[in-house]
Design an enzyme around this catalytic site. Structure first.
Site, PDB file in Angstrom:
ATOM      1  N   SER A 141       0.851  -1.187   0.000  1.00  0.00           N
ATOM      2  CA  SER A 141       0.000   0.000   0.000  1.00  0.00           C
ATOM      3  C   SER A 141       0.886   1.237   0.000  1.00  0.00           C
ATOM      4  O   SER A 141       2.068   1.161   0.370  1.00  0.00           O
ATOM      5  CB  SER A 141      -0.902   0.015   1.247  1.00  0.00           C
ATOM      6  N   TYR A 155      -2.298  -0.823  10.479  1.00  0.00           N
ATOM      7  CA  TYR A 155      -2.330  -1.111   9.043  1.00  0.00           C
ATOM      8  C   TYR A 155      -1.044  -0.635   8.372  1.00  0.00           C
ATOM      9  O   TYR A 155      -0.437  -1.360   7.573  1.00  0.00           O
ATOM     10  CB  TYR A 155      -3.546  -0.424   8.423  1.00  0.00           C
TER      11      TYR A 155
END
Length: 263
Positions: A141, A155
């Site tokens: 990501s 995350y």
């Protein structure tokens, strides 16, 4: 001949979101698919792709469970004889204030996003080493390694770890003709993005998605199949001189210094 014709691709987290988009694009390019997910929703995608003439195998497996992955790999080898491409895509995101986040929520991200990718690669890699060929695509990501928002600590921790994982694997297994590359998406219109919006503003989650889009130079979220096209390129021999790379696909969202200057 399509660029993935006769290639066997093992894709985790394939039932929805980015994984589903990747699976559909790989099907478009005529790959033989092993679709792996913890959710039985994966059967619906498999049926859809089979109706279009694609060769699809489904395995219900949990990336946190090494034995279930070994079983999926064994069945893939029995059905197709080999695995040419691995897309380690399964992932989770749960927002939470750092000081208030419970250890089990932190570990949820570590177990699925980091250990899950580790387990999946470890299950598939021996087959690639045996064949002296393989392309591994890992879904990371932009969050963590490049940018972050409040509430994303767990995350961000997990996704940035996958960048180091990608680079280390790429160096270690280049001699085996195995390439490893990471995809780093920005916001993509997926159930995960919708969940983030719901967690951020339960009263009006759509407004959160609209604000996300406003901060992106292209003024929209990605379609999962756009990420799938990048994954297909990295999984194919078209990217034959690429390994250990981070490939950002974010509509330019990591470019602006500010959302207000110059407007």
């Amino acid at each position: 001949m399509a660029k993935l014709t006769d290639k066997v691709a093992f894709i985790t987290g394939a039932s929805s979101g980015i994984g589903k988009g990747i699976a559909k694009v790989y099907a478009k390019y005529d790959a033989k698919l092993i679709l792996v997910d913890i959710s039985e929703e994966i059967y619906n995608l498999a049926e859809e792709l089979r109706d279009k003439g694609n060769d699809v195998l489904v395995e219900i497996a949990d990336v946190t469970d090494v034995e279930s992955l070994k079983k999926a790999v064994k069945r893939a080898k029995e059905e197709y004889g080999t695995i040419d491409i691995l897309v380690a895509n399964a992932g989770v995101c749960k927002l939470g204030n750092f000081l208030e986040m419970k250890d089990q929520d932190r570990d949820f991200h570590i177990d699925v996003n980091i250990k899950g990718a580790w387990n999946t690669v470890k299950a598939v890699l021996p087959e690639m080493i045996k064949n002296e060929y393989g392309n591994i695509v890992i879904t990371s990501s932009v969050t963590g390694d490049m940018v972050a928002d409040p509430g994303e600590t767990a995350y961000a921790l997990s996704k940035s770890a996958l960048v180091g994982f990608t680079k280390s694997l790429a160096v270690e297994f280049a001699q085996n003709n195995i390439r490893v590359n990471a995809i780093c998406p920005g916001y993509v219109r997926t159930p995960m993005a919708e969940s983030i919006a719901e967690q951020s503003n339960p009263e009006d989650p759509e407004s959160v998605l609209s604000e996300m889009a406003k901060a992106i130079p292209m003024r929209r979220l990605a379609d999962p199949k756009e990420v799938g096209e990048l994954a297909a390129f990295l999984g194919s021999d078209e990217s034959s001189y690429m390994t250990g790379t981070q490939n950002t696909i974010d509509g330019g969202s990591t470019l602006p210094e500010s959302v207000s200057v110059g407007t």
